[in-house]
Structure formats: C-alpha cells, structure tokens
Write a protein that holds these residues in place. Structure first.
Motif, PDB file in Angstrom:
ATOM      1  N   GLY A  59       4.977  -8.183   3.745  1.00  0.00           N
ATOM      2  CA  GLY A  59       4.160  -8.003   2.556  1.00  0.00           C
ATOM      3  C   GLY A  59       2.826  -7.331   2.819  1.00  0.00           C
ATOM      4  O   GLY A  59       1.913  -7.431   2.009  1.00  0.00           O
ATOM      5  N   GLN A  60       2.712  -6.617   3.925  1.00  0.00           N
ATOM      6  CA  GLN A  60       1.460  -5.977   4.300  1.00  0.00           C
ATOM      7  C   GLN A  60       1.422  -4.492   3.940  1.00  0.00           C
ATOM      8  O   GLN A  60       0.541  -3.770   4.385  1.00  0.00           O
ATOM      9  CB  GLN A  60       1.218  -6.164   5.799  1.00  0.00           C
ATOM     10  N   VAL A  61       2.385  -4.049   3.153  1.00  0.00           N
ATOM     11  CA  VAL A  61       2.453  -2.663   2.707  1.00  0.00           C
ATOM     12  C   VAL A  61       2.575  -2.675   1.186  1.00  0.00           C
ATOM     13  O   VAL A  61       3.397  -3.390   0.633  1.00  0.00           O
ATOM     14  CB  VAL A  61       3.662  -1.932   3.336  1.00  0.00           C
ATOM     15  N   GLY A  62       1.743  -1.900   0.520  1.00  0.00           N
ATOM     16  CA  GLY A  62       1.774  -1.853  -0.933  1.00  0.00           C
ATOM     17  C   GLY A  62       2.509  -0.635  -1.452  1.00  0.00           C
ATOM     18  O   GLY A  62       2.610   0.382  -0.766  1.00  0.00           O
ATOM     19  N   VAL A  63       3.005  -0.754  -2.668  1.00  0.00           N
ATOM     20  CA  VAL A  63       3.666   0.365  -3.349  1.00  0.00           C
ATOM     21  C   VAL A  63       2.715   0.868  -4.409  1.00  0.00           C
ATOM     22  O   VAL A  63       2.356   0.156  -5.345  1.00  0.00           O
ATOM     23  CB  VAL A  63       5.003  -0.071  -3.989  1.00  0.00           C
ATOM     24  N   GLY A  64       2.263   2.113  -4.250  1.00  0.00           N
ATOM     25  CA  GLY A  64       1.298   2.666  -5.173  1.00  0.00           C
ATOM     26  C   GLY A  64       1.900   3.424  -6.336  1.00  0.00           C
ATOM     27  O   GLY A  64       1.447   3.315  -7.455  1.00  0.00           O
TER      28      GLY A  64
END
Length: 99
Positions: free
Chosen positions: A86-91
C-alpha cells in the motif's frame, strides 16, 4: 487464443517521498470496461505481483518512470513489493485505444 475482450488503461503511479513523489506510468490490462483509480488501486494492493495469464494485471514491462526511464529488475521488484504494502498510489487511470 481466448475470445475475452481486454481493455487497456494507462495508469499513473506515485511512490516514494510524499511531498515530492516519483511518478511512473504503466499499462493495466483488464477484462472490465470501466476501471477507475479506486478499482485499480484495490487491485494494485491485493495483486501487484499478478503475472500472465491472470487478468486483470499490470504489464510491468511497460513501466516508465519520470516519463522515459526504465527500472532495473531489482528496482522493479522493490516497487512491486511497495505496491503490495500500500505504499504506491494511483493518480490517474486513462483508457487506451489499442489498434
């Protein structure tokens, strides 16, 4: 060959420093026509390491960082591991037209 229709999306990912994140783009292949940032983020968290022929999945071979840079295999493994935590976001999720 399967008759299932695939939908391709260009997904912008953000990771690293919260105040100045690294941006990357990758192709996400899905059997659903209506993916959005929420559905892709959920998949990223649960199945970041999905490989062919599993669908949906990220095509990590298409990953480009800061516009044109590719990651080494070790850097890519670290990114995928961070996504699963969960350390990567979807922009952004944008449909692609494949011809």
């Amino acid at each position: 060959m399967s008759d299932a229709k695939l939908f391709a999306y260009l997904v912008t990912l953000a990771y690293g420093d919260v105040d100045a994140p690294t941006l990357a783009q990758v192709v996400f292949l899905s059997d659903r026509e209506a993916e959005d940032a929420g559905s892709v983020a959920t998949f990223l968290l649960q199945n970041a390491q999905a490989q062919p022929p599993q669908m949906p999945r990220f095509d990590w071979t298409t990953l480009k960082v800061q516009g044109s840079q590719s990651l080494s295999q070790d850097e890519l493994r670290k990114l995928v591991a961070a996504a699963a935590k969960g350390q990567v976001g979807v922009g952004r999720v944008s449909p692609l037209k494949l011809r």
